[in-house]
Design a protein around this motif. Structure first.
Motif, mmCIF file in Angstrom:
data_model
loop_
_atom_site.group_PDB
_atom_site.id
_atom_site.type_symbol
_atom_site.label_atom_id
_atom_site.label_comp_id
_atom_site.label_asym_id
_atom_site.label_seq_id
_atom_site.Cartn_x
_atom_site.Cartn_y
_atom_site.Cartn_z
ATOM 1 N N PHE A 274 -7.450 45.530 28.036
ATOM 2 C CA PHE A 274 -8.039 44.732 29.108
ATOM 3 C C PHE A 274 -7.150 43.586 29.562
ATOM 4 O O PHE A 274 -7.330 43.047 30.641
ATOM 5 N N GLN A 275 -6.202 43.175 28.734
ATOM 6 C CA GLN A 275 -5.173 42.231 29.162
ATOM 7 C C GLN A 275 -3.831 42.577 28.526
ATOM 8 O O GLN A 275 -2.806 42.513 29.182
ATOM 9 N N GLY A 276 -3.837 42.933 27.272
ATOM 10 C CA GLY A 276 -2.597 43.326 26.623
ATOM 11 C C GLY A 276 -1.839 42.159 26.038
ATOM 12 O O GLY A 276 -0.627 42.017 26.234
ATOM 13 N N LEU A 277 -2.537 41.315 25.273
ATOM 14 C CA LEU A 277 -1.909 40.111 24.726
ATOM 15 C C LEU A 277 -0.740 40.431 23.799
ATOM 16 O O LEU A 277 0.247 39.686 23.770
ATOM 17 N N ALA A 278 -0.834 41.508 23.026
ATOM 18 C CA ALA A 278 0.251 41.844 22.106
ATOM 19 C C ALA A 278 1.551 42.074 22.875
ATOM 20 O O ALA A 278 2.615 41.576 22.490
ATOM 21 N N VAL A 279 1.479 42.820 23.950
ATOM 22 C CA VAL A 279 2.662 43.055 24.774
ATOM 23 C C VAL A 279 3.107 41.770 25.458
ATOM 24 O O VAL A 279 4.302 41.428 25.479
ATOM 25 N N LEU A 280 2.172 41.013 25.995
ATOM 26 C CA LEU A 280 2.515 39.820 26.766
ATOM 27 C C LEU A 280 3.180 38.746 25.905
ATOM 28 O O LEU A 280 4.106 38.074 26.354
ATOM 29 N N GLU A 281 2.707 38.579 24.667
ATOM 30 C CA GLU A 281 3.342 37.565 23.826
ATOM 31 C C GLU A 281 4.743 38.020 23.413
ATOM 32 O O GLU A 281 5.637 37.188 23.239
ATOM 33 N N ALA A 282 4.949 39.333 23.257
ATOM 34 C CA ALA A 282 6.292 39.825 22.980
ATOM 35 C C ALA A 282 7.206 39.599 24.185
ATOM 36 O O ALA A 282 8.375 39.222 24.037
ATOM 37 N N VAL A 283 6.680 39.823 25.374
ATOM 38 C CA VAL A 283 7.450 39.597 26.600
ATOM 39 C C VAL A 283 7.794 38.117 26.738
ATOM 40 O O VAL A 283 8.921 37.758 27.128
ATOM 41 N N ALA A 284 6.849 37.246 26.411
ATOM 42 C CA ALA A 284 7.110 35.808 26.470
ATOM 43 C C ALA A 284 8.244 35.414 25.536
ATOM 44 O O ALA A 284 8.993 34.469 25.812
ATOM 45 N N ALA A 285 8.389 36.146 24.426
ATOM 46 C CA ALA A 285 9.452 35.866 23.461
ATOM 47 C C ALA A 285 10.771 36.529 23.855
ATOM 48 O O ALA A 285 11.770 36.351 23.154
ATOM 49 N N GLY A 286 10.785 37.274 24.936
ATOM 50 C CA GLY A 286 12.025 37.857 25.428
ATOM 51 C C GLY A 286 12.158 39.356 25.299
ATOM 52 O O GLY A 286 13.140 39.931 25.768
ATOM 53 N N CYS A 287 11.201 40.030 24.671
ATOM 54 C CA CYS A 287 11.241 41.493 24.606
ATOM 55 C C CYS A 287 11.061 42.086 26.004
ATOM 56 O O CYS A 287 10.315 41.537 26.819
ATOM 57 N N ARG A 288 11.718 43.189 26.244
ATOM 58 C CA ARG A 288 11.410 43.942 27.454
ATOM 59 C C ARG A 288 10.243 44.875 27.135
ATOM 60 O O ARG A 288 10.166 45.430 26.035
ATOM 61 N N PRO A 289 9.333 45.058 28.078
ATOM 62 C CA PRO A 289 8.170 45.920 27.816
ATOM 63 C C PRO A 289 8.404 47.347 28.272
ATOM 64 O O PRO A 289 9.165 47.610 29.206
ATOM 65 N N ASN A 330 20.584 55.010 24.331
ATOM 66 C CA ASN A 330 21.971 55.290 24.675
ATOM 67 C C ASN A 330 22.751 54.040 25.046
ATOM 68 O O ASN A 330 23.957 53.959 24.799
ATOM 69 N N ASP A 331 22.040 53.064 25.644
ATOM 70 C CA ASP A 331 22.740 51.861 26.122
ATOM 71 C C ASP A 331 21.868 50.615 25.922
ATOM 72 O O ASP A 331 21.367 50.033 26.875
ATOM 73 N N PRO A 332 21.687 50.202 24.654
ATOM 74 C CA PRO A 332 20.852 49.013 24.412
ATOM 75 C C PRO A 332 21.424 47.744 25.026
ATOM 76 O O PRO A 332 20.667 46.833 25.387
ATOM 77 N N GLU A 333 22.748 47.658 25.159
ATOM 78 C CA GLU A 333 23.340 46.447 25.724
ATOM 79 C C GLU A 333 22.947 46.260 27.187
ATOM 80 O O GLU A 333 22.773 45.129 27.657
ATOM 81 N N SER A 334 22.813 47.357 27.912
ATOM 82 C CA SER A 334 22.370 47.259 29.298
ATOM 83 C C SER A 334 20.954 46.696 29.366
ATOM 84 O O SER A 334 20.636 45.863 30.227
ATOM 85 N N LEU A 335 20.099 47.134 28.444
ATOM 86 C CA LEU A 335 18.736 46.593 28.377
ATOM 87 C C LEU A 335 18.779 45.101 28.090
ATOM 88 O O LEU A 335 18.050 44.317 28.705
ATOM 89 N N ARG A 336 19.634 44.688 27.162
ATOM 90 C CA ARG A 336 19.709 43.276 26.774
ATOM 91 C C ARG A 336 20.231 42.394 27.900
ATOM 92 O O ARG A 336 19.905 41.202 27.950
ATOM 93 N N ARG A 337 21.015 42.971 28.788
ATOM 94 C CA ARG A 337 21.531 42.197 29.928
ATOM 95 C C ARG A 337 20.559 42.155 31.095
ATOM 96 O O ARG A 337 20.752 41.386 32.048
ATOM 97 N N SER A 338 19.508 42.960 31.038
ATOM 98 C CA SER A 338 18.547 42.996 32.148
ATOM 99 C C SER A 338 17.769 41.690 32.242
ATOM 100 O O SER A 338 17.634 40.950 31.265
ATOM 101 N N ALA A 339 17.262 41.407 33.436
ATOM 102 C CA ALA A 339 16.480 40.193 33.643
ATOM 103 C C ALA A 339 15.157 40.290 32.886
ATOM 104 O O ALA A 339 14.452 41.294 32.995
ATOM 105 N N PRO A 340 14.815 39.267 32.117
ATOM 106 C CA PRO A 340 13.534 39.310 31.394
ATOM 107 C C PRO A 340 12.353 39.251 32.361
ATOM 108 O O PRO A 340 12.469 38.760 33.489
ATOM 109 N N VAL A 341 11.225 39.763 31.905
ATOM 110 C CA VAL A 341 9.989 39.711 32.693
ATOM 111 C C VAL A 341 9.392 38.319 32.556
ATOM 112 O O VAL A 341 9.200 37.816 31.441
ATOM 113 N N ASN A 342 9.099 37.697 33.668
ATOM 114 C CA ASN A 342 8.586 36.318 33.675
ATOM 115 C C ASN A 342 7.069 36.312 33.549
ATOM 116 O O ASN A 342 6.363 36.834 34.421
#
Length: 366
Positions: A274-289, A330-342
């Motif tokens: 219904f909101q997805g707090l587990a994903v959102l708090e990970a995104v706030a910490a810099g994880c890509r979803p 295959n390319d985790p570094e490309s993921l790490r260089r991507s813009a984080p979700v705000n």
């Protein structure tokens, strides 16, 4: 302002919300009553007995407003404590009883649905953490009433819709931690409840396929587990042993925050969110979803980070998830260089004014 807050099934996310509400709106005087999150069916029907009889003296005190979660049987409670019917009331819906995915052979609980409907009708304001939650509640209420044989007063759903507004559960400041260093293989986090509605079978099946084809990744499976754990978790612990770096609930909040700040990707396969707090708090910490294109995720997670949703076709959905994960492996570094979700718009700094305005309008009767 004196405010009474009732949480009839004080699950982790409910507790987190009401603790932060009291802490951030500390200009008000709060009285908080809760019930432990167990015996769900009994809580849904028995909470009014406890609140109304065992806690009647406290509930009958003079307050300026009442805030209650939707699990509270407010219609019955007002019968036990008539003083509550005079209070301007906001009902907060962390979830609703119309949208839970049912297991094979399971039937919807009509009693729980009606109880939540009656509670909503007692509220002056109905607060939802997402449009998905609001819309599915209103749709479910309409379908339920349409199925009744007779004596259904007209206009009930419209009446509820007019009182409904969106006000998400905010993320605490500590969720927005400084980003740690990420290196090596793709680091994947699963931080959801270990229950069937999170569809763990789909998640692990995707990882089984990746592992069998030689893809490198590190796996962190955290989140809350209960007495009954889907069997796939034990299978995954054996089959993915060489990938696992963290397994099981992290009791230390600090350790959990540190994990999120150094992981690359938080993944969901949820059938119910219904909101997805587990994903959102990970995104706030810099994880890509990486989430399915459904539920409340459509409101909070941009489209490029959502994979194809096929809730009734598990194999097809797993294939979509594998395809997305393969590229990141295959390319985790490309993921790490991507813009984080705000997700700054979900912080308490951003949402506290909305909560303050709600309370002011509630008391004014606006």
């Amino acid at each position: 302002m004196r405010i009474l807050l009732l949480s009839a099934y004080d699950a982790a996310s409910h507790k987190r919300w009401r603790n932060a509400l009291v802490a951030h709106l500390d200009e008000h005087q709060w009285s908080v009553e809760t019930m432990a999150p167990r015996h769900f069916a009994w809580r849904s029907r028995g909470n009014s007995l406890h609140f109304g009889l065992a806690r009647r003296e406290l509930l009958a005190q003079p307050y300026d407003a009442l805030i209650t979660t939707s699990m509270t049987d407010l219609a019955s409670l007002r019968g036990f404590v008539p003083e509550l019917s005079r209070l301007p009331t906001a009902v907060y819906f962390h979830e609703n009883q119309f949208e839970y995915p049912l297991r094979s052979g399971q039937r919807a609980n009509l009693d729980q649905q009606l109880t939540s409907l009656y509670t909503a009708l007692c509220g002056d304001r109905l607060l939802f953490n997402s449009a998905f939650n609001r819309d599915s509640f209103l749709k479910g209420a309409g379908l339920l009433l349409a199925a009744m044989p007779d004596h259904v007063p007209p206009g009930i759903v419209n009446r509820l819709r007019e009182r409904a507004q969106l006000l998400a559960v905010p993320l605490e400041a500590k969720c927005y931690a400084a980003r740690g260093l990420c290196h090596g293989p793709l680091s994947i986090v699963w931080n959801h409840r270990w229950e069937y509605d999170k569809a763990p079978e789909r998640f692990f099946e995707a990882l089984f396929q990746l592992s069998e084809h030689g893809y490198a990744f590190d796996l962190h499976v955290v989140g809350q587990s209960f007495r009954q754990v889907p069997p796939v978790f034990e299978q995954a612990r054996e089959r993915l042993a060489s990938h696992i770096r963290t397994w099981g609930f992290l009791a230390s909040v600090e350790a959990y925050r540190e994990l999120l700040s150094t992981a690359d990707l938080v993944v969901s396969t949820a059938l119910h969110e219904f909101q997805g707090l587990a994903v959102l708090e990970a995104v706030a910490a810099g994880c890509r979803p990486l989430v399915p294109d459904r539920l409340a995720y459509r409101e909070f997670i941009p489209e490029p980070w959502r994979y194809g949703s096929y809730p009734d076709e598990p194999a097809r959905e797993v294939a979509a998830l594998v395809e997305a994960l393969r590229g990141f492996c295959n390319d985790p570094e490309s993921l790490r260089r991507s813009a984080p979700v705000n997700v700054e718009a979900l912080s308490w700094n951003a949402l506290a004014p909305g909560y303050r305005a709600l309370l002011a309008q509630l008391v004014r009767g606006g």
